[in-house]
Design a protein around this motif. Structure first.
Motif, PDB file in Angstrom:
ATOM      1  N   THR A  42       1.734  -1.080   2.321  1.00 52.25           N
ATOM      2  CA  THR A  42       2.538  -0.107   1.584  1.00 52.25           C
ATOM      3  C   THR A  42       4.001  -0.344   1.936  1.00 52.25           C
ATOM      4  O   THR A  42       4.327  -1.210   2.733  1.00 52.25           O
ATOM      5  CB  THR A  42       2.154   1.331   1.979  1.00 52.25           C
ATOM      6  N   GLU A  43       4.852   0.467   1.317  1.00 56.78           N
ATOM      7  CA  GLU A  43       6.278   0.380   1.620  1.00 56.78           C
ATOM      8  C   GLU A  43       6.543   0.563   3.111  1.00 56.78           C
ATOM      9  O   GLU A  43       7.426  -0.044   3.688  1.00 56.78           O
ATOM     10  CB  GLU A  43       6.995   1.497   0.849  1.00 56.78           C
ATOM     11  N   LYS A  44       5.744   1.412   3.742  1.00 55.19           N
ATOM     12  CA  LYS A  44       5.969   1.741   5.154  1.00 55.19           C
ATOM     13  C   LYS A  44       5.169   0.871   6.109  1.00 55.19           C
ATOM     14  O   LYS A  44       5.522   0.732   7.267  1.00 55.19           O
ATOM     15  CB  LYS A  44       5.608   3.212   5.398  1.00 55.19           C
ATOM     16  N   ASP A  66      -1.253  13.081  -7.680  1.00 57.04           N
ATOM     17  CA  ASP A  66      -1.921  11.935  -7.043  1.00 57.04           C
ATOM     18  C   ASP A  66      -3.421  12.151  -6.916  1.00 57.04           C
ATOM     19  O   ASP A  66      -4.067  11.523  -6.077  1.00 57.04           O
ATOM     20  CB  ASP A  66      -1.309  11.669  -5.662  1.00 57.04           C
ATOM     21  N   THR A 123       2.911  10.248  -8.101  1.00 52.99           N
ATOM     22  CA  THR A 123       4.138  10.951  -7.764  1.00 52.99           C
ATOM     23  C   THR A 123       5.165   9.921  -7.333  1.00 52.99           C
ATOM     24  O   THR A 123       4.892   8.726  -7.301  1.00 52.99           O
ATOM     25  CB  THR A 123       3.904  11.930  -6.599  1.00 52.99           C
ATOM     26  N   GLU A 124       6.348  10.414  -7.009  1.00 53.14           N
ATOM     27  CA  GLU A 124       7.406   9.530  -6.524  1.00 53.14           C
ATOM     28  C   GLU A 124       6.943   8.744  -5.302  1.00 53.14           C
ATOM     29  O   GLU A 124       7.310   7.595  -5.107  1.00 53.14           O
ATOM     30  CB  GLU A 124       8.604  10.393  -6.127  1.00 53.14           C
ATOM     31  N   LYS A 125       6.122   9.386  -4.472  1.00 50.18           N
ATOM     32  CA  LYS A 125       5.698   8.759  -3.217  1.00 50.18           C
ATOM     33  C   LYS A 125       4.381   8.002  -3.332  1.00 50.18           C
ATOM     34  O   LYS A 125       4.101   7.127  -2.517  1.00 50.18           O
ATOM     35  CB  LYS A 125       5.560   9.840  -2.133  1.00 50.18           C
ATOM     36  N   LYS A 152      11.959  19.308  -4.682  1.00 46.39           N
ATOM     37  CA  LYS A 152      10.866  18.391  -4.337  1.00 46.39           C
ATOM     38  C   LYS A 152       9.647  18.523  -5.236  1.00 46.39           C
ATOM     39  O   LYS A 152       8.848  17.599  -5.333  1.00 46.39           O
ATOM     40  CB  LYS A 152      10.424  18.627  -2.881  1.00 46.39           C
TER      41      LYS A 152
END
Lengths: 90, 90, 90, 90, 90, 90, 90
Positions: free
Chosen positions: A47-49, B8, B47-49, C49
């Motif tokens: 993932t990104e992280k 999600d 979602t964004e994340k 958010k």
């Protein structure tokens, strides 16, 4: 059946521990501690992280109580998060 | 009735496990381990994340104790978060 | 009395489940599973958010144990966070 | 004695619920459910993260088990965080 | 002995509550509720995230169960985080 | 043996409390409350998030139940995080 | 067998404490407190968030209850996170 781990997941085949005694005999697994060692079978894309720093074929050491156990084709696997893998064994 | 998962969330139809024995007979599900496998029916927009990396029709493996169980039209579903899905089975 | 939910809250009217048996008779609710379905009555303005992706009139499915129950004018409501709403039913 | 709430805190006077029965009689509070309704008395200045969206005089609904109860001049108050306030009642 | 609170800490002297009865007599503290009121004695310098919005001499109200109690020179103090202070009393 | 605390850790020597009674006699420590006071012996380099605001020699007050106790050369120490230190005593 | 710790993990060999009595005799380990001291054997590469500030050969002090214990070639090791290491001993 092929299991493709998602995101930061790693598929690990649990190792059957066989250890020779001094006389060369194998002791059965029940007489040993439960291993925390496995072999990586497949790795998610990360993932990104989380970057994936193990690859298929690596022997890895993991925390005894992490991951989700999975049975497929009669063999036992664990699906672990990348962060559950503590070390590579060489 | 159509269930459209939000954000999600992923809607998964729980698989009824049927496994042939060596002689070709089906063993009833109660004699087996509870499956952790399902088929994706519908997928939220993400979602964004969280990016959605499964699609309708995928067979997926999920953690036994995650998600919210839902009954609709007499069938059993789970609504899972994307991160509860561990792997795709091919 | 009008209840205006704040921030990412959603006001949901709990649905009284009535289900015909094969013979066309209604079975009383106590003989059924507790529903997890409701109708959105009012929606907060959202926050930086959290975007609100349901609107008044939507039938929604929510986690059984989330939200705060509220009685108003003899009817039962739930105030849920947007993230407690799992899916829209169409 | 004046109580000035700090940051994202809100001072709410707990409402004494009085409800007429069909015959017009008031039933004493102990015979009712504990109310979750109050009137805003004072509002903190908010913080970088939390905007205050209630004002003195608003009737508000809050989670039954949140906040810190305070007695002043023989009256009962709650000091709530802004996020403990679920809805405005009009 | 001088106590200098660090970061977002506040040193508060616990108030001995004395309340006249109707006849003008003082009732001893044990007969009352434990106070949640104190007087600020010293204030830390704050942090990047937490601005200090009380000053020495302010009478403040705080959550009953927060902070660390400290005895110095025979008097009782509390060291509270800034966010444990709910309101200023004037 | 020298102990060099890492990151945001602080090494504190626990103070042996000795308090004269009115008659000038020392009362043994067991007759007193367990102190929450110590003297800073060594300070870590801090981290990006945590600045170190105590230095060797400072007498500090800390939460009774935080830190890891360490014995070295027959003396008792605590290794505390910077945020476990509540105040400096002068 | 070589164990290569991943990310912010550190492999530490647990120290067998041997302490001479005044007469020069060694007292067996069971008569002593369990040590919290070990020697660093191998260090992970660190992560974006965690810099590794110990190196192989360092004697370190760690929290008694952290890490995962590992046996290899008959010796006992711990795999610790960098943040579980409290101090270096010189």
């Amino acid at each position: 059946m092929t299991i493709k781990p998602l995101a930061d997941r790693v598929l690990v085949k649990i190792e059957e521990v066989q250890e020779k005694t001094a006389s060369g005999l194998y002791i059965p697994q029940t007489a040993q501690e439960k291993t925390q060692i496995g072999t990586v079978v497949a790795v998610g894309e990360g993932t990104e992280k989380v970057k994936m720093t193990v690859k298929a074929g690596d022997r890895v050491m993991h925390d005894k109580y992490s991951g989700t156990s999975v049975k497929a084709d009669g063999k036992e696997y664990l699906i672990l998060g990348m962060s559950d893998i503590l070390a590579i064994i060489e």
